[in-house]
Design a protein around this motif. Structure first.
Motif, PDB file in Angstrom:
ATOM      1  N   ALA A   2       0.857  -1.185   0.000  1.00  0.00           N
ATOM      2  CA  ALA A   2       0.000   0.000   0.000  1.00  0.00           C
ATOM      3  C   ALA A   2       0.893   1.235   0.000  1.00  0.00           C
ATOM      4  CB  ALA A   2      -0.911  -0.003   1.219  1.00  0.00           C
ATOM      5  N   PHE A   3       1.069   1.843  -1.155  1.00  0.00           N
ATOM      6  CA  PHE A   3       1.920   3.027  -1.263  1.00  0.00           C
ATOM      7  C   PHE A   3       1.209   4.273  -0.735  1.00  0.00           C
ATOM      8  CE2 PHE A   3       3.325   0.199  -4.746  1.00  0.00           C
ATOM      9  CZ  PHE A   3       4.631  -0.005  -4.325  1.00  0.00           C
ATOM     10  N   THR A   4      -0.115   4.306  -0.883  1.00  0.00           N
ATOM     11  CA  THR A   4      -0.939   5.392  -0.332  1.00  0.00           C
ATOM     12  C   THR A   4      -2.199   4.742   0.241  1.00  0.00           C
ATOM     13  OG1 THR A   4      -2.375   5.881  -2.233  1.00  0.00           O
ATOM     14  CG2 THR A   4      -0.150   6.833  -2.263  1.00  0.00           C
ATOM     15  N   HIS A   5      -3.053   5.538   0.840  1.00  0.00           N
ATOM     16  CA  HIS A   5      -4.281   4.970   1.395  1.00  0.00           C
ATOM     17  C   HIS A   5      -5.268   4.562   0.301  1.00  0.00           C
ATOM     18  CE1 HIS A   5      -5.623   9.143   0.752  1.00  0.00           C
ATOM     19  NE2 HIS A   5      -6.859   8.645   0.737  1.00  0.00           N
ATOM     20  N   ARG A   6      -4.975   4.930  -0.957  1.00  0.00           N
ATOM     21  CA  ARG A   6      -5.858   4.580  -2.069  1.00  0.00           C
ATOM     22  C   ARG A   6      -5.438   3.288  -2.770  1.00  0.00           C
ATOM     23  NH1 ARG A   6      -5.216  10.102  -2.142  1.00  0.00           N
ATOM     24  NH2 ARG A   6      -7.127  11.364  -2.128  1.00  0.00           N
ATOM     25  N   THR A   7      -4.262   2.769  -2.469  1.00  0.00           N
ATOM     26  CA  THR A   7      -3.769   1.572  -3.147  1.00  0.00           C
ATOM     27  C   THR A   7      -4.642   0.366  -2.827  1.00  0.00           C
ATOM     28  OG1 THR A   7      -1.516   2.425  -2.826  1.00  0.00           O
ATOM     29  CG2 THR A   7      -1.731   0.161  -3.604  1.00  0.00           C
ATOM     30  N   VAL A   8      -5.056  -0.352  -3.861  1.00  0.00           N
ATOM     31  CA  VAL A   8      -5.862  -1.563  -3.687  1.00  0.00           C
ATOM     32  C   VAL A   8      -4.911  -2.752  -3.506  1.00  0.00           C
ATOM     33  CG1 VAL A   8      -7.555  -3.107  -4.762  1.00  0.00           C
ATOM     34  CG2 VAL A   8      -7.717  -0.623  -5.097  1.00  0.00           C
ATOM     35  N   VAL A   9      -4.970  -3.399  -2.361  1.00  0.00           N
ATOM     36  CA  VAL A   9      -4.059  -4.510  -2.082  1.00  0.00           C
ATOM     37  C   VAL A   9      -4.781  -5.830  -1.828  1.00  0.00           C
ATOM     38  CG1 VAL A   9      -2.229  -3.009  -1.192  1.00  0.00           C
ATOM     39  CG2 VAL A   9      -3.965  -3.902   0.372  1.00  0.00           C
ATOM     40  N   GLU A  10      -6.040  -5.778  -1.394  1.00  0.00           N
ATOM     41  CA  GLU A  10      -6.775  -7.007  -1.093  1.00  0.00           C
ATOM     42  C   GLU A  10      -7.078  -7.770  -2.387  1.00  0.00           C
ATOM     43  OE1 GLU A  10     -10.204  -8.043  -1.446  1.00  0.00           O
ATOM     44  OE2 GLU A  10      -9.725  -9.848  -0.270  1.00  0.00           O
ATOM     45  N   ALA A  11      -6.899  -9.095  -2.369  1.00  0.00           N
ATOM     46  CA  ALA A  11      -6.936  -9.904  -3.591  1.00  0.00           C
ATOM     47  C   ALA A  11      -8.252  -9.764  -4.359  1.00  0.00           C
ATOM     48  CB  ALA A  11      -6.669 -11.368  -3.258  1.00  0.00           C
ATOM     49  N   ASP A  12      -9.379  -9.916  -3.694  1.00  0.00           N
ATOM     50  CA  ASP A  12     -10.662  -9.858  -4.386  1.00  0.00           C
ATOM     51  C   ASP A  12     -10.918  -8.474  -4.985  1.00  0.00           C
ATOM     52  OD1 ASP A  12     -11.149 -12.482  -3.789  1.00  0.00           O
ATOM     53  OD2 ASP A  12     -12.435 -12.072  -2.063  1.00  0.00           O
ATOM     54  N   ALA A  13     -10.573  -7.446  -4.235  1.00  0.00           N
ATOM     55  CA  ALA A  13     -10.767  -6.082  -4.717  1.00  0.00           C
ATOM     56  C   ALA A  13      -9.859  -5.803  -5.915  1.00  0.00           C
ATOM     57  CB  ALA A  13     -10.504  -5.084  -3.593  1.00  0.00           C
ATOM     58  N   PHE A  14      -8.629  -6.300  -5.848  1.00  0.00           N
ATOM     59  CA  PHE A  14      -7.692  -6.104  -6.953  1.00  0.00           C
ATOM     60  C   PHE A  14      -8.170  -6.855  -8.197  1.00  0.00           C
ATOM     61  CE2 PHE A  14      -3.656  -7.328  -9.155  1.00  0.00           C
ATOM     62  CZ  PHE A  14      -3.351  -6.063  -9.630  1.00  0.00           C
ATOM     63  N   GLU A  15      -8.705  -8.052  -8.005  1.00  0.00           N
ATOM     64  CA  GLU A  15      -9.235  -8.821  -9.134  1.00  0.00           C
ATOM     65  C   GLU A  15     -10.386  -8.074  -9.798  1.00  0.00           C
ATOM     66  OE1 GLU A  15      -8.481 -11.139 -11.630  1.00  0.00           O
ATOM     67  OE2 GLU A  15      -7.898 -12.419  -9.928  1.00  0.00           O
ATOM     68  N   LYS A  16     -11.196  -7.411  -8.985  1.00  0.00           N
ATOM     69  CA  LYS A  16     -12.303  -6.614  -9.541  1.00  0.00           C
ATOM     70  C   LYS A  16     -11.767  -5.447 -10.366  1.00  0.00           C
ATOM     71  CE  LYS A  16     -16.652  -5.246  -9.906  1.00  0.00           C
ATOM     72  NZ  LYS A  16     -16.494  -3.936 -10.549  1.00  0.00           N
ATOM     73  N   VAL A  17     -10.685  -4.828  -9.910  1.00  0.00           N
ATOM     74  CA  VAL A  17     -10.052  -3.748 -10.674  1.00  0.00           C
ATOM     75  C   VAL A  17      -9.611  -4.263 -12.041  1.00  0.00           C
ATOM     76  CG1 VAL A  17      -8.016  -2.253 -10.799  1.00  0.00           C
ATOM     77  CG2 VAL A  17      -9.299  -2.425  -8.665  1.00  0.00           C
ATOM     78  N   LEU A  18      -9.050  -5.459 -12.073  1.00  0.00           N
ATOM     79  CA  LEU A  18      -8.583  -6.030 -13.337  1.00  0.00           C
ATOM     80  C   LEU A  18      -9.751  -6.385 -14.250  1.00  0.00           C
ATOM     81  CD1 LEU A  18      -5.617  -8.293 -12.171  1.00  0.00           C
ATOM     82  CD2 LEU A  18      -5.619  -5.873 -12.831  1.00  0.00           C
ATOM     83  N   GLU A  19     -10.844  -6.873 -13.667  1.00  0.00           N
ATOM     84  CA  GLU A  19     -12.040  -7.159 -14.466  1.00  0.00           C
ATOM     85  C   GLU A  19     -12.568  -5.882 -15.117  1.00  0.00           C
ATOM     86  OE1 GLU A  19     -14.861  -9.034 -11.946  1.00  0.00           O
ATOM     87  OE2 GLU A  19     -13.653 -10.842 -11.628  1.00  0.00           O
ATOM     88  N   ASP A  20     -12.602  -4.811 -14.341  1.00  0.00           N
ATOM     89  CA  ASP A  20     -13.057  -3.523 -14.881  1.00  0.00           C
ATOM     90  C   ASP A  20     -12.129  -3.035 -15.988  1.00  0.00           C
ATOM     91  OD1 ASP A  20     -15.145  -3.565 -13.096  1.00  0.00           O
ATOM     92  OD2 ASP A  20     -14.196  -2.205 -11.656  1.00  0.00           O
ATOM     93  N   THR A  21     -10.831  -3.253 -15.791  1.00  0.00           N
ATOM     94  CA  THR A  21      -9.846  -2.844 -16.796  1.00  0.00           C
ATOM     95  C   THR A  21     -10.065  -3.594 -18.100  1.00  0.00           C
ATOM     96  OG1 THR A  21      -8.191  -2.310 -15.112  1.00  0.00           O
ATOM     97  CG2 THR A  21      -7.373  -2.758 -17.335  1.00  0.00           C
ATOM     98  N   ARG A  22     -10.269  -4.896 -18.023  1.00  0.00           N
ATOM     99  CA  ARG A  22     -10.530  -5.677 -19.239  1.00  0.00           C
ATOM    100  C   ARG A  22     -11.823  -5.232 -19.917  1.00  0.00           C
ATOM    101  NH1 ARG A  22      -7.948  -9.822 -16.135  1.00  0.00           N
ATOM    102  NH2 ARG A  22      -9.886 -10.271 -15.011  1.00  0.00           N
ATOM    103  N   SER A  23     -12.816  -4.912 -19.122  1.00  0.00           N
ATOM    104  CA  SER A  23     -14.119  -4.527 -19.667  1.00  0.00           C
ATOM    105  C   SER A  23     -14.062  -3.209 -20.436  1.00  0.00           C
ATOM    106  CB  SER A  23     -15.137  -4.417 -18.535  1.00  0.00           C
ATOM    107  OG  SER A  23     -16.382  -3.949 -19.003  1.00  0.00           O
ATOM    108  N   ARG A  24     -13.353  -2.221 -19.878  1.00  0.00           N
ATOM    109  CA  ARG A  24     -13.344  -0.909 -20.526  1.00  0.00           C
ATOM    110  C   ARG A  24     -12.128  -0.693 -21.427  1.00  0.00           C
ATOM    111  NH1 ARG A  24     -12.378   2.838 -15.117  1.00  0.00           N
ATOM    112  NH2 ARG A  24     -10.183   2.326 -14.758  1.00  0.00           N
ATOM    113  N   GLY A  25     -11.097  -1.552 -21.288  1.00  0.00           N
ATOM    114  CA  GLY A  25      -9.946  -1.471 -22.179  1.00  0.00           C
ATOM    115  C   GLY A  25      -8.858  -0.517 -21.752  1.00  0.00           C
ATOM    116  N   TRP A  26      -8.913  -0.002 -20.549  1.00  0.00           N
ATOM    117  CA  TRP A  26      -7.869   0.900 -20.044  1.00  0.00           C
ATOM    118  C   TRP A  26      -7.881   0.882 -18.518  1.00  0.00           C
ATOM    119  CZ3 TRP A  26      -9.700   5.108 -17.150  1.00  0.00           C
ATOM    120  CH2 TRP A  26     -11.052   5.408 -17.298  1.00  0.00           C
ATOM    121  N   ALA A  27      -6.804   1.391 -17.929  1.00  0.00           N
ATOM    122  CA  ALA A  27      -6.675   1.412 -16.469  1.00  0.00           C
ATOM    123  C   ALA A  27      -6.241   2.795 -16.011  1.00  0.00           C
ATOM    124  CB  ALA A  27      -5.651   0.378 -16.001  1.00  0.00           C
ATOM    125  N   SER A  28      -6.535   3.088 -14.757  1.00  0.00           N
ATOM    126  CA  SER A  28      -6.128   4.368 -14.182  1.00  0.00           C
ATOM    127  C   SER A  28      -5.417   4.138 -12.853  1.00  0.00           C
ATOM    128  CB  SER A  28      -7.331   5.278 -13.965  1.00  0.00           C
ATOM    129  OG  SER A  28      -8.224   4.712 -13.008  1.00  0.00           O
TER     130      SER A  28
END
Length: 254
Positions: free
Chosen positions: A162-188
């Motif tokens: 966790a580099f900042t308080h916004r960093t997603v580190v929990e496995a399930d939450a991070f997997e959801k971030v990746l699912e969203d990334t695949r769905s929209r085609g980009w990441a932030s």
């Protein structure tokens, strides 16, 4: 400082010898050329053969470079082809967005920056080519983790800091971030790696439609984001750059 390891030095000399010849070489020729005992040369050749770096002709018994060395060489060339193809588009993206632009590839459980275009202003900046960025928190890393199965496994297997308080580190939450990334085609990355900075990135594909890297831009949150979201024009610009680089690498339209 430790000195060179003799066995590795000799193995490198054998590979250079085989690479420099126009024909296969026998054991005696290798030993004589490098001033090695036949037993030593045979041991090195046998080890290199087991690793696929050297092949032995079944009829003559002579040696030549192996396919594994070619594969590694192609991997090296792929990165340099990616960088070469990305130069113009990365410059255009930096000019259009007014922000720093990065090209990254998967390397040792992180993102290796292979190209960096400075933000087009007079501010003092540091070249980051060769720097390593984390997979789980950066926009470049999320894109690679979402689209490249190897990067995905590596991002999931490491301890996510966790580099900042916004960093997603929990496995399930991070997997959801990746699912969203695949769905929209980009990441932030909105202050998940560095306070005050935001990024957006999209994947680069090669002629086989395989993800070979990512392109992204980074800048101050107030410039990159608006009302808590990445500005749509910047997302569009990054995705256009990714498509253009992919097209130049032979990828079909997508």
């Amino acid at each position: 400082m430790p000195g060179p390891i003799q066995s590795l030095t000799r193995a490198a000399a054998v590979l250079r010898l085989l690479a420099g010849g126009e024909r296969r070489l026998g054991l005696s020729e290798v030993a004589a050329s490098l001033g090695l005992a036949k037993g030593t040369a045979h041991g090195i050749l046998r080890t290199l053969q087991q690793e696929g770096f050297v092949e032995q002709d079944t009829v003559s018994g002579k040696y030549q470079l192996g396919a594994e060395l070619l594969r590694l060489g192609n991997s090296y060339l792929d990165v340099h082809e990616l960088r070469a193809r990305a130069l113009v588009w990365a410059d255009d993206l930096a000019r259009a967005s007014g922000e720093s632009v990065y090209i990254g590839v998967l390397h040792h459980k992180g993102v290796l920056i292979v190209h960096h275009v400075f933000r087009p202003d007079d501010s003092r900046q540091v070249l980051e080519v060769g720097a390593m960025h984390p997979l789980h928190s950066t926009a470049l890393g999320k894109v690679l983790s979402a689209f490249d199965p190897v990067a995905h496994n590596e991002a999931m297997d490491v301890e996510r800091t966790a580099f900042t308080h916004r960093t997603v580190v929990e496995a399930d939450a991070f997997e959801k971030v990746l699912e969203d990334t695949r769905s929209r085609g980009w990441a932030s990355d909105m202050e998940e790696t560095w306070e005050g900075l935001a990024s957006v990135a999209a994947p680069i594909h090669d002629r086989r439609r395989m993800p070979v890297g990512a392109v992204g831009l980074t800048g101050a949150v107030e410039r990159v984001c608006e009302e808590g979201e990445v500005r749509s024009r910047l997302v569009a610009s990054v995705r256009d750059a990714a498509r253009s680089i992919s097209r130049d690498l032979g990828s079909s339209p997508f």
